[in-house]
Motif scaffolding. Structure first.
Motif, mmCIF file in Angstrom:
data_model
loop_
_atom_site.group_PDB
_atom_site.id
_atom_site.type_symbol
_atom_site.label_atom_id
_atom_site.label_comp_id
_atom_site.label_asym_id
_atom_site.label_seq_id
_atom_site.Cartn_x
_atom_site.Cartn_y
_atom_site.Cartn_z
ATOM 1 N N PRO A 126 3.585 10.032 -0.024
ATOM 2 C CA PRO A 126 3.960 10.491 -1.365
ATOM 3 C C PRO A 126 5.294 11.250 -1.331
ATOM 4 N N ALA A 148 -0.971 7.567 -2.624
ATOM 5 C CA ALA A 148 -0.584 7.615 -1.211
ATOM 6 C C ALA A 148 -1.456 8.602 -0.453
ATOM 7 N N LYS A 149 -1.880 8.221 0.731
ATOM 8 C CA LYS A 149 -2.792 9.046 1.511
ATOM 9 C C LYS A 149 -2.111 9.793 2.644
ATOM 10 N N ALA A 172 6.346 6.657 -4.000
ATOM 11 C CA ALA A 172 5.754 6.674 -2.663
ATOM 12 C C ALA A 172 6.464 5.666 -1.784
ATOM 13 N N ALA A 191 5.889 2.741 0.861
ATOM 14 C CA ALA A 191 4.861 1.818 1.343
ATOM 15 C C ALA A 191 4.915 1.785 2.862
ATOM 16 N N THR A 192 3.934 1.171 3.469
ATOM 17 C CA THR A 192 3.884 1.090 4.932
ATOM 18 C C THR A 192 5.055 0.298 5.505
ATOM 19 N N GLY A 204 3.806 5.692 -7.197
ATOM 20 C CA GLY A 204 2.752 5.513 -6.209
ATOM 21 C C GLY A 204 2.295 6.774 -5.497
ATOM 22 N N GLU A 262 0.842 -1.194 0.000
ATOM 23 C CA GLU A 262 0.000 0.000 0.000
ATOM 24 C C GLU A 262 0.882 1.251 0.000
ATOM 25 N N PRO A 263 0.679 2.175 -0.946
ATOM 26 C CA PRO A 263 1.412 3.440 -0.905
ATOM 27 C C PRO A 263 0.973 4.247 0.322
ATOM 28 N N PHE A 264 1.927 4.786 1.044
ATOM 29 C CA PHE A 264 1.626 5.474 2.290
ATOM 30 C C PHE A 264 2.045 6.942 2.243
#
Length: 194
Positions: A96, A117-118, A102, A104-105, A113, A92-94
Motif C-alpha cells: 500500500p 494490499a496486505k 498500491a 502489485a507483485t 489498491g 494482486e495489490p501487494f
C-alpha cells in the motif's frame, strides 16, 4: 459471362454476411477471474453485448481492457456457438502506498489498491524505487512499514528498525534475521543500538 459470375459471387458473399449477422447471435457472455473490476465495466470496455454477431467477435476487442493496470492477462474464448467467455487474471495489490494506490507483485501501480494490499505500508520522498521496495518486502515478510528517502531505506518490524543507504544491504542483512533495536547498515560495517 465473367460479369454474371462476379455478380453472383458478390450476391452470395452478401447473403452469407447477412446470414452470419442474424443466424448466430451472442446468447451468453461469461466473465471469469475478475475480483476488482466490475463485470459491467469489462463488458463496456470490450463492447460485448448479447445479440451481436457471434462469428465476428475477435480478440482485438480486448485491447482497451489489456491497457488497464489491474489486468495482467485477458483472453477471449468462444467455446460454443452463441457463447463468449472472457477470462481475466487481475494483478494482486501487494504494497500500500500513501496516495491510496498500491504496488502489485510485478511492480505495476494499481490505482485505489491500497486498502486491499496486505504488505507493509510504504512511505517516502522522491521517485518511487519500485524494485527496491519489492525486494525489501519479500526479504522482510514481517515488516510493518518501509520508508525511503534520497538518504536511504528504513525497514520497520515489530522487533526494531533497520536503515541502509542502499536496499541491497538490507536485503543481504535479512538473511541474518529481523532487526532487533536500531540497526544501521553501511558498506563498511553495522551499528546496532537498543
Amino acid at each position: 459471362m465473367w460479369a454474371m459470375r462476379l455478380l453472383l459471387a458478390l450476391l452470395l458473399a452478401a447473403t452469407l454476411y447477412v446470414a452470419s449477422l442474424v443466424l448466430f447471435p451472442v446468447e451468453h457472455i461469461v466473465v471469469i477471474g475478475n475480483k476488482h473490476l466490475k463485470t459491467e465495466d469489462i463488458l463496456a470496455r470490450t463492447q460485448l453485448h448479447v445479440g451481436e454477431p457471434w462469428l465476428w467477435i475477435r480478440s482485438d476487442r480486448l485491447q482497451g481492457l489489456r491497457r488497464d493496470p489491474w489486468v495482467a492477462e485477458a483472453r477471449l474464448e468462444k467455446p460454443r456457438i452463441g457463447e463468449v467467455r472472457l477470462i481475466l487474471r487481475e494483478r494482486e495489490p501487494f504494497l500500500p502506498l500513501t496516495d491510496g494506490n498500491a504496488l502489485a507483485t510485478d511492480g505495476t501501480v494499481l490505482p485505489g489498491g491500497a486498502r486491499m494490499a496486505k504488505g507493509p505500508q510504504v512511505e517516502g520522498q522522491g521517485p518511487l524505487p519500485v524494485q527496491d521496495l519489492l525486494a525489501l518486502a519479500r526479504a522482510y515478510p514481517e515488516a510493518t512499514r518501509l520508508r525511503y528517502t534520497p538518504a536511504g531505506f528504513w525497514v520497520e518490524t515489530p522487533q526494531g528498525v533497520a536503515f541502509a543507504p542502499e536496499a541491497r544491504l538490507l536485503v543481504k542483512y535479512a538473511q541474518a534475521g529481523a532487526p532487533k533495536g536500531r540497526v544501521y547498515l553501511y558498506s563498511w560495517g553495522v551499528s546496532v543500538s537498543p
